[in-house]
Motif scaffolding. Structure first.
Motif, PDB file in Angstrom:
ATOM      1  N   LEU A  45       0.836  -1.199   0.000  1.00  0.00           N
ATOM      2  CA  LEU A  45       0.000   0.000   0.000  1.00  0.00           C
ATOM      3  C   LEU A  45       0.870   1.248   0.000  1.00  0.00           C
ATOM      4  N   ALA A  46       1.917   1.233   0.794  1.00  0.00           N
ATOM      5  CA  ALA A  46       2.802   2.391   0.856  1.00  0.00           C
ATOM      6  C   ALA A  46       3.464   2.647  -0.495  1.00  0.00           C
ATOM      7  N   ASN A  47       3.808   1.576  -1.197  1.00  0.00           N
ATOM      8  CA  ASN A  47       4.441   1.739  -2.503  1.00  0.00           C
ATOM      9  C   ASN A  47       3.485   2.304  -3.536  1.00  0.00           C
ATOM     10  N   HIS A  48       2.201   1.861  -3.482  1.00  0.00           N
ATOM     11  CA  HIS A  48       1.221   2.319  -4.471  1.00  0.00           C
ATOM     12  C   HIS A  48       0.741   3.736  -4.185  1.00  0.00           C
ATOM     13  N   PHE A  49       0.429   4.024  -2.912  1.00  0.00           N
ATOM     14  CA  PHE A  49      -0.052   5.345  -2.535  1.00  0.00           C
ATOM     15  C   PHE A  49       1.139   6.163  -2.029  1.00  0.00           C
ATOM     16  N   VAL A  50       1.995   6.556  -2.971  1.00  0.00           N
ATOM     17  CA  VAL A  50       3.293   7.112  -2.601  1.00  0.00           C
ATOM     18  C   VAL A  50       3.173   8.419  -1.837  1.00  0.00           C
ATOM     19  N   GLN A  51       2.082   9.148  -2.001  1.00  0.00           N
ATOM     20  CA  GLN A  51       1.948  10.431  -1.336  1.00  0.00           C
ATOM     21  C   GLN A  51       1.134  10.347  -0.041  1.00  0.00           C
ATOM     22  N   ALA A  52       0.648   9.173   0.288  1.00  0.00           N
ATOM     23  CA  ALA A  52      -0.197   9.020   1.478  1.00  0.00           C
ATOM     24  C   ALA A  52       0.596   8.455   2.640  1.00  0.00           C
ATOM     25  N   GLU A  53       0.199   8.844   3.860  1.00  0.00           N
ATOM     26  CA  GLU A  53       0.693   8.176   5.057  1.00  0.00           C
ATOM     27  C   GLU A  53      -0.057   6.848   5.191  1.00  0.00           C
ATOM     28  N   VAL A  54       0.663   5.798   5.559  1.00  0.00           N
ATOM     29  CA  VAL A  54       0.054   4.473   5.667  1.00  0.00           C
ATOM     30  C   VAL A  54       0.318   3.916   7.064  1.00  0.00           C
ATOM     31  N   ARG A  55      -0.728   3.390   7.709  1.00  0.00           N
ATOM     32  CA  ARG A  55      -0.565   2.808   9.041  1.00  0.00           C
ATOM     33  C   ARG A  55      -1.473   1.585   9.179  1.00  0.00           C
ATOM     34  N   ARG A  56      -0.976   0.601   9.915  1.00  0.00           N
ATOM     35  CA  ARG A  56      -1.759  -0.602  10.156  1.00  0.00           C
ATOM     36  C   ARG A  56      -2.361  -0.590  11.551  1.00  0.00           C
ATOM     37  N   PHE A  57      -3.595  -1.106  11.678  1.00  0.00           N
ATOM     38  CA  PHE A  57      -4.288  -1.283  12.941  1.00  0.00           C
ATOM     39  C   PHE A  57      -4.787  -2.725  13.016  1.00  0.00           C
ATOM     40  N   GLU A  58      -5.096  -3.185  14.212  1.00  0.00           N
ATOM     41  CA  GLU A  58      -5.724  -4.494  14.359  1.00  0.00           C
ATOM     42  C   GLU A  58      -7.156  -4.444  13.815  1.00  0.00           C
ATOM     43  N   TYR A  59      -7.691  -5.593  13.482  1.00  0.00           N
ATOM     44  CA  TYR A  59      -9.040  -5.659  12.905  1.00  0.00           C
ATOM     45  C   TYR A  59     -10.076  -5.015  13.822  1.00  0.00           C
ATOM     46  N   ASP A  60      -9.959  -5.217  15.133  1.00  0.00           N
ATOM     47  CA  ASP A  60     -10.929  -4.683  16.088  1.00  0.00           C
ATOM     48  C   ASP A  60     -10.674  -3.221  16.455  1.00  0.00           C
ATOM     49  N   GLU A  61      -9.689  -2.604  15.839  1.00  0.00           N
ATOM     50  CA  GLU A  61      -9.367  -1.198  16.110  1.00  0.00           C
ATOM     51  C   GLU A  61      -9.899  -0.279  15.015  1.00  0.00           C
ATOM     52  N   LEU A  62     -11.058  -0.618  14.474  1.00  0.00           N
ATOM     53  CA  LEU A  62     -11.615   0.169  13.366  1.00  0.00           C
ATOM     54  C   LEU A  62     -11.837   1.624  13.772  1.00  0.00           C
ATOM     55  N   ASN A  63     -12.365   1.859  14.960  1.00  0.00           N
ATOM     56  CA  ASN A  63     -12.622   3.242  15.387  1.00  0.00           C
ATOM     57  C   ASN A  63     -11.328   4.049  15.476  1.00  0.00           C
ATOM     58  N   ASP A  64     -10.265   3.418  15.971  1.00  0.00           N
ATOM     59  CA  ASP A  64      -8.967   4.097  16.027  1.00  0.00           C
ATOM     60  C   ASP A  64      -8.462   4.409  14.618  1.00  0.00           C
ATOM     61  N   ALA A  65      -8.650   3.461  13.715  1.00  0.00           N
ATOM     62  CA  ALA A  65      -8.219   3.675  12.333  1.00  0.00           C
ATOM     63  C   ALA A  65      -8.975   4.831  11.699  1.00  0.00           C
ATOM     64  N   LEU A  66     -10.287   4.905  11.953  1.00  0.00           N
ATOM     65  CA  LEU A  66     -11.104   5.995  11.418  1.00  0.00           C
ATOM     66  C   LEU A  66     -10.653   7.342  11.967  1.00  0.00           C
ATOM     67  N   ALA A  67     -10.392   7.384  13.267  1.00  0.00           N
ATOM     68  CA  ALA A  67      -9.961   8.642  13.881  1.00  0.00           C
ATOM     69  C   ALA A  67      -8.620   9.098  13.315  1.00  0.00           C
ATOM     70  N   TRP A  68      -7.691   8.156  13.152  1.00  0.00           N
ATOM     71  CA  TRP A  68      -6.384   8.518  12.585  1.00  0.00           C
ATOM     72  C   TRP A  68      -6.499   8.990  11.146  1.00  0.00           C
ATOM     73  N   ALA A  69      -7.299   8.279  10.346  1.00  0.00           N
ATOM     74  CA  ALA A  69      -7.424   8.645   8.936  1.00  0.00           C
ATOM     75  C   ALA A  69      -8.061  10.019   8.751  1.00  0.00           C
ATOM     76  N   ALA A  70      -8.916  10.429   9.692  1.00  0.00           N
ATOM     77  CA  ALA A  70      -9.579  11.730   9.584  1.00  0.00           C
ATOM     78  C   ALA A  70      -8.743  12.870  10.145  1.00  0.00           C
ATOM     79  N   SER A  71      -7.676  12.547  10.865  1.00  0.00           N
ATOM     80  CA  SER A  71      -6.851  13.580  11.510  1.00  0.00           C
ATOM     81  C   SER A  71      -5.927  14.234  10.496  1.00  0.00           C
ATOM     82  N   PRO A  72      -5.381  15.420  10.821  1.00  0.00           N
ATOM     83  CA  PRO A  72      -4.474  16.106   9.904  1.00  0.00           C
ATOM     84  C   PRO A  72      -3.211  15.285   9.648  1.00  0.00           C
TER      85      PRO A  72
END
Length: 248
Positions: free
Chosen positions: A218-245
């Motif tokens: 994913l990091a290689n394809h979306f070269v201009q994006a920040e990429v981070r992994r979360f656990e499957y049950d951490e969807l809310n954390d992933a959403l909060a991070w993706a919406a942050s600056p």
């Protein structure tokens, strides 16, 4: 000629090729079948029988086949070819991976099995998606990825980008990565990334550890994006991070 066969179960259309198949056969049999599916808002699962009575396709039929196929490819959900004719079986196998839907070849004695396979195909898309108020696209991966999944994704994203410069983020939520239905799905996946990778700020993968290896890709394809992994049950954390600056 082509003729509709009436003994197929609900949800399956069946046609049989006999003798020489001409352009007019497509116009009187295949085109109304496709138009009917469009009007009813349904996908097409089709059984094509090509038995020993079949002789050939006329040049006009071959052109009509190509023209009809190009215009209606996205409507097809599955195709079963029932035939013992060697060149039909081999040419179908060679081209099946280029189709946007699953295609399987069966022998003439396996017609019932072909019908069972068509009726057993999963309904609905391989992925579902939604765009949140925080400008994050959430993608839920459930089944092998189809070309039509990426058509739907592109439609949602392109509509958003007509009035916005970028997406805040994309969150991919997957228990496991099921792969692609066929090469058509893979090609459409690559095309979607090519057309949109510069317009996404953050990518979050909320998934079990088995598919953590997707993060570098994913990091290689979306070269201009920040990429981070979360656990499957951490969807809310992933959403909060993706919406942050960016940088947060």
């Amino acid at each position: 000629m082509l003729e509709r066969v009436k003994d197929a179960p609900a949800g399956v259309d069946a046609v049989k090729a006999i003798g020489s198949v001409s352009k007019s056969d497509y116009q009187t049999v295949v085109e109304p079948l496709i138009e009917g599916a469009r009007k009813e808002g349904r996908r097409i699962r089709i059984l094509c029988e090509i038995g020993p009575e079949f002789m050939s396709f006329t040049p006009g039929a071959a052109w009509e086949d190509l023209k009809v196929g190009m215009g209606a490819m996205r409507l097809f959900e599955g195709c079963a070819v029932v035939s013992d004719v060697g060149w039909i079986r081999e040419s179908t196998r060679l081209t099946s991976f280029l189709m946007p839907c699953p295609v399987r070849v069966f022998g003439s004695q396996e017609r019932d099995e072909a019908l069972r396979w068509l009726t057993s195909l999963p309904e609905g898309p391989g992925i579902s998606h939604r765009l949140t108020e925080s400008e994050v696209l959430v993608i839920e991966v459930e089944q092998p990825l189809r070309a039509t999944d990426f058509d739907a994704l592109a439609s949602t994203v392109d509509s958003w980008l007509r009035t916005h410069t970028e997406l805040a983020g994309v969150v991919i939520h997957a228990r496991e990565f099921p792969g692609w239905e066929n090469i058509g799905g893979l090609i459409r996946h690559v095309r979607f990334i090519r057309d949109h990778h510069r317009k996404v700020r953050k990518i979050a993968l909320a998934a079990d550890s088995e598919i953590a290896t997707l993060v570098p890709q994913l990091a290689n394809h979306f070269v201009q994006a920040e990429v981070r992994r979360f656990e499957y049950d951490e969807l809310n954390d992933a959403l909060a991070w993706a919406a942050s600056p960016s940088g947060a």
